[in-house]
Scaffold this active site. Structure first.
Site, PDB file in Angstrom:
ATOM      1  N   LYS A 103       0.792  -1.077  -0.076  1.00 50.96           N
ATOM      2  CA  LYS A 103      -0.092  -0.145  -0.088  1.00 50.96           C
ATOM      3  C   LYS A 103       0.938   1.142   0.062  1.00 50.96           C
ATOM      4  CE  LYS A 103      -1.808   2.925   1.797  1.00 50.96           C
ATOM      5  NZ  LYS A 103      -1.934   4.532   1.347  1.00 50.96           N
ATOM      6  N   GLU A 130       9.126   1.510  11.076  1.00 49.35           N
ATOM      7  CA  GLU A 130      10.031   2.564  10.969  1.00 49.35           C
ATOM      8  C   GLU A 130       9.606   3.910  11.001  1.00 49.35           C
ATOM      9  OE1 GLU A 130      13.343   1.782  10.587  1.00 49.35           O
ATOM     10  OE2 GLU A 130      13.369  -0.361  10.137  1.00 49.35           O
ATOM     11  N   CYS A 146      13.541  10.974   7.265  1.00 42.97           N
ATOM     12  CA  CYS A 146      13.083  10.580   8.676  1.00 42.97           C
ATOM     13  C   CYS A 146      14.435  10.774   9.545  1.00 42.97           C
ATOM     14  CB  CYS A 146      12.785   8.961   8.748  1.00 42.97           C
ATOM     15  SG  CYS A 146      14.106   8.027   8.011  1.00 42.97           S
ATOM     16  N   GLU A 155       8.959  16.598  14.863  1.00 39.93           N
ATOM     17  CA  GLU A 155       9.583  16.195  13.700  1.00 39.93           C
ATOM     18  C   GLU A 155       8.661  17.348  12.704  1.00 39.93           C
ATOM     19  OE1 GLU A 155       8.317  12.800  11.461  1.00 39.93           O
ATOM     20  OE2 GLU A 155      10.382  12.283  10.855  1.00 39.93           O
TER      21      GLU A 155
HETATM   22  P1  NAP Z   1       2.133   8.627   7.303  1.00 41.97           P
HETATM   23  O1  NAP Z   1       1.238   9.632   7.090  1.00 41.97           O
HETATM   24  O2  NAP Z   1       2.132   7.812   8.707  1.00 41.97           O
HETATM   25  O3  NAP Z   1       1.569   7.445   6.032  1.00 41.97           O
HETATM   26  C1  NAP Z   1       2.574   6.405   5.813  1.00 41.97           C
HETATM   27  C2  NAP Z   1       1.684   5.329   5.187  1.00 41.97           C
HETATM   28  O4  NAP Z   1       0.669   4.890   6.146  1.00 41.97           O
HETATM   29  C3  NAP Z   1       1.092   5.768   3.894  1.00 41.97           C
HETATM   30  O5  NAP Z   1       0.927   5.127   2.935  1.00 41.97           O
HETATM   31  C4  NAP Z   1      -0.326   6.205   4.345  1.00 41.97           C
HETATM   32  O6  NAP Z   1      -1.135   6.258   3.462  1.00 41.97           O
HETATM   33  C5  NAP Z   1      -0.625   5.133   5.433  1.00 41.97           C
HETATM   34  N1  NAP Z   1      -1.769   5.142   6.422  1.00 41.97           N
HETATM   35  C6  NAP Z   1      -2.126   6.392   6.878  1.00 41.97           C
HETATM   36  N2  NAP Z   1      -3.002   6.231   7.773  1.00 41.97           N
HETATM   37  C7  NAP Z   1      -3.198   4.916   8.041  1.00 41.97           C
HETATM   38  C8  NAP Z   1      -3.814   3.871   8.811  1.00 41.97           C
HETATM   39  N3  NAP Z   1      -4.732   4.312   9.646  1.00 41.97           N
HETATM   40  N4  NAP Z   1      -3.867   2.517   8.708  1.00 41.97           N
HETATM   41  C9  NAP Z   1      -2.856   2.041   7.943  1.00 41.97           C
HETATM   42  N5  NAP Z   1      -1.977   2.798   7.055  1.00 41.97           N
HETATM   43  C10 NAP Z   1      -2.131   4.119   6.962  1.00 41.97           C
HETATM   44  O7  NAP Z   1       3.482   9.002   6.985  1.00 41.97           O
HETATM   45  P2  NAP Z   1       3.880   9.885   5.697  1.00 41.97           P
HETATM   46  O8  NAP Z   1       3.540  11.290   6.060  1.00 41.97           O
HETATM   47  O9  NAP Z   1       3.576   9.224   4.474  1.00 41.97           O
HETATM   48  O10 NAP Z   1       5.647  10.062   5.862  1.00 41.97           O
HETATM   49  C11 NAP Z   1       6.375  10.783   6.579  1.00 41.97           C
HETATM   50  C12 NAP Z   1       6.623   9.818   8.103  1.00 41.97           C
HETATM   51  O11 NAP Z   1       7.249   8.822   7.680  1.00 41.97           O
HETATM   52  C13 NAP Z   1       7.685  10.776   8.564  1.00 41.97           C
HETATM   53  O12 NAP Z   1       7.359  10.712  10.257  1.00 41.97           O
HETATM   54  C14 NAP Z   1       9.219  10.048   8.423  1.00 41.97           C
HETATM   55  O13 NAP Z   1       9.890  10.341   9.677  1.00 41.97           O
HETATM   56  C15 NAP Z   1       8.454   8.499   8.443  1.00 41.97           C
HETATM   57  N6  NAP Z   1       9.644   7.921   7.828  1.00 41.97           N
HETATM   58  C16 NAP Z   1      10.269   6.978   8.710  1.00 41.97           C
HETATM   59  C17 NAP Z   1      11.381   6.184   8.062  1.00 41.97           C
HETATM   60  C18 NAP Z   1      12.187   5.357   8.732  1.00 41.97           C
HETATM   61  O14 NAP Z   1      12.878   4.292   8.333  1.00 41.97           O
HETATM   62  N7  NAP Z   1      12.356   5.262  10.135  1.00 41.97           N
HETATM   63  C19 NAP Z   1      11.455   6.165   6.670  1.00 41.97           C
HETATM   64  C20 NAP Z   1      10.949   7.243   5.797  1.00 41.97           C
HETATM   65  C21 NAP Z   1       9.779   7.885   6.441  1.00 41.97           C
HETATM   66  P3  NAP Z   1      -1.964   7.650   3.031  1.00 41.97           P
HETATM   67  O15 NAP Z   1      -0.762   8.114   2.055  1.00 41.97           O
HETATM   68  O16 NAP Z   1      -2.850   7.265   1.914  1.00 41.97           O
HETATM   69  O17 NAP Z   1      -2.130   8.620   4.035  1.00 41.97           O
END
Ligand code: NAP
Length: 495
Positions: free
Chosen positions: A182, A257, A291, A391
């Site tokens: 997804k 992650e 991240c 963040e």
């Molecule tokens: P996000 O809003 O948490 O979304 C991540 C993924 O989860 C997207 O595919 C999102 O879909 C999906 N999602 C959202 N709500 C969900 C739910 N209730 N149930 C299941 N899946 C759901 O994060 P983002 O804004 O895309 O990414 C940025 C974040 O990722 C930052 O906090 C960053 O630090 C973190 N990150 C961490 C790492 C690591 O390795 N630690 C690497 C990269 C990024 P939608 O797009 O459709 O909302």
């Protein structure tokens, strides 16, 4: 390049359900180029029926001897082929991803090559994995073996598409599982491309589905589905915690992650040119949408003034431009909505007393139509201020200083996150002391934001759970089973 993999001819309105490319039950949605707000493509959106079908196809494929009975080296061969196909199409992937995300071509090419390397590393690991014959403590032969978990859901964010997809799809397939990916709503195109490429490379039908759609609908349905037996998630901490709660109810393994707020520490004896370049790269590459971005700079009090003034000068000289323009360092952010959120956080910090040393204003003129935000450095902040705690996920660096090592370590650790840390010093003993005391999954010493597939990566505290990469990567997508094989010629002697 096969015409089937020519992005100009691909119908992105088709989702991938177990290798069938067809329209999704959720219709379509636009994917927008953040460079100028124009449409890149309408992509297919999955519905709940598609989730059911993808899970069912995954289960059927898992039961098929054509996959189930493959020896590890035979599964590895499929993964090698996918890795080679990614590499052969790296420039196509890079161009498509730059259009979809605005990122620089240099970065998207690196992400494509990283994904190819991930498939190859995982394939090589799979070929050389051994099972354990354990020391018997009775009249048996005892073994510990690994078996597939079943259907795995991989949920990925928008900031490193294809690389983060590969980091879940490759080890999950290596473990003998079926995967449902997804992708994030802002970046689905490259994941759909990856699925086409994987099937053309020989992946048996049913084993990979790509279901774009809203996370709160499609992602949530995957996490809750009783036949999904593991979730591998990269994204924000709020989403990760919600997924972990559902996983807890299902007693399902989950890898998370999550976010970060990483400290970068500069000692007075550091090579200042190297440190300045490293700090800039660590926070402003990927336009800060990383991240592991080093967003809290702890510079030693004795060099603070000189270091910060050179840092600001160099930050102002970073080249902002289109992702496809040669030499661009600061491409647009992923979306206007995200840029506006970052700008609002900076405005709030300034209103609370922070001082802008550079950046901090949404650019106009040639940049007005896109989601640009300049490299921004602020000081006159405390480690406890919101701007230093939360963040930002944008190109914003907060300057703090230190003089006492214990106090430095306490402040660097005084944050809910624990993903990464950078240390710049020539004093190898100090580097070792601080590296061991910092609460983070990764510490870089005199370098930053470097990765190796063989070195496990992940976070502590609110930055996550579990590790990706390394020799145990594949086993994290497998169930461990103990086998006791009775060898005694005497009966158990009971009943
Ligand atoms: P996000 O809003 O948490 O979304 C991540 C993924 O989860 C997207 O595919 C999102 O879909 C999906 N999602 C959202 N709500 C969900 C739910 N209730 N149930 C299941 N899946 C759901 O994060 P983002 O804004 O895309 O990414 C940025 C974040 O990722 C930052 O906090 C960053 O630090 C973190 N990150 C961490 C790492 C690591 O390795 N630690 C690497 C990269 C990024 P939608 O797009 O459709 O909302």
């Amino acid at each position: 390049m096969s015409e089937l993999l020519n992005p100009d001819h691909i119908d992105f309105a088709e989702i991938c359900v177990g290798g069938q490319f067809r329209s999704g039950a959720g219709g379509t949605a636009p994917s927008i180029d953040p460079t100028d707000g124009t449409l890149v493509a309408d992509y297919g959106v999955a519905g709940l029926d598609d989730v059911e079908e993808a899970v069912a196809m995954g289960r059927t494929a898992l039961a098929d001897p054509a996959w189930r009975d493959l020896k590890p080296h035979e599964r590895a061969r499929v993964l090698y082929r996918i890795g080679e196909a990614i590499e052969a199409h790296a420039e196509v992937i890079s161009a498509l991803q730059t259009r979809d995300t605005g990122k620089t071509l240099a970065e998207t090419l690196a992400l494509a090559l990283s994904a190819a390397g991930t498939f190859r590393y995982v394939a090589a690991t799979l070929e050389s994995l051994d099972e354990d014959l354990t020391a018997p403590r009775g009249p048996w032969v005892t073994m510990s073996v690994h078996e597939p978990i079943g259907v795995v859901a991989a949920i990925t964010p928008w900031n490193s598409p294809i690389a983060s997809d590969a980091q879940k799809v490759a080890p999950a397939l290596a473990g003998g599982n079926a995967v449902i990916l997804k992708p994030a709503e802002w970046t689905p195109l490259i994941s759909l491309f990856l699925a086409r490429l994987a099937y053309l490379a020989g992946l048996p039908r049913g084993l990979l589905s790509v279901l774009p759609g809203p996370g709160r609908v499609i992602g949530d349905a995957l996490v809750r589905h009783p036949q999904v037996r593991k979730v591998a998630f990269t994204g924000g901490t709020v989403t990760g915690r919600r997924i972990a709660q559902i996983a807890g109810t299902k007693l399902m393994p989950v890898s998370l992650e999550l976010g970060g707020k990483s400290p970068t520490i500069v000692f007075p004896d550091a090579d200042l040119d190297e440190a300045i370049a490293g700090v800039l790269y660590g926070v402003f590459s990927s336009t800060g949408q990383s991240c592991i971005a080093g967003t809290r700079l702890f510079v030693h009090e004795s060099i603070r003034e000189a270091f910060v003034s050179r840092l600001v000068e160099r930050a102002k000289a970073l080249r902002m431009g289109r992702g496809d323009a040669p030499g661009t360092q600061m491409a647009p952010m992923i979306a206007h909505a995200h840029r506006d959120k970052v700008a609002a956080m900076v405005d709030a910090a300034v209103a609370a007393g922070a001082r802008l040393l550079c950046g901090g204003k949404v650019p106009l003129g040639e940049f007005a139509a896109g989601a640009w935000y300049p490299p921004t450095i602020i000081d006159n902040v405390a480690n406890t201020d919101t701007i230093c705690r939360e963040e930002i996920f944008g190109p914003v660096l907060a300057v703090l200083s230190w003089s006492d090592e214990d106090d430095l370590v306490a402040k660097a650790n005084d944050n809910e996150y624990g993903l990464a840390c950078g240390i710049w010093t020539r004093d190898y003993k100090a580097a070792w002391r601080v590296a061991r005391r910092i609460e983070a999954g990764t510490v870089w010493i005199n370098t930053y934001k470097q990765f190796s597939s063989s070195t496990p990566f992940g976070g502590v505290k609110n930055s996550g759970l579990g590790r990706e990469k390394g020799r145990h990567w594949i086993q994290s997508y497998m169930n461990q089973k103990a086998i006791y094989w009775g060898m005694s010629k005497d009966p158990i002697g009971w009943g």
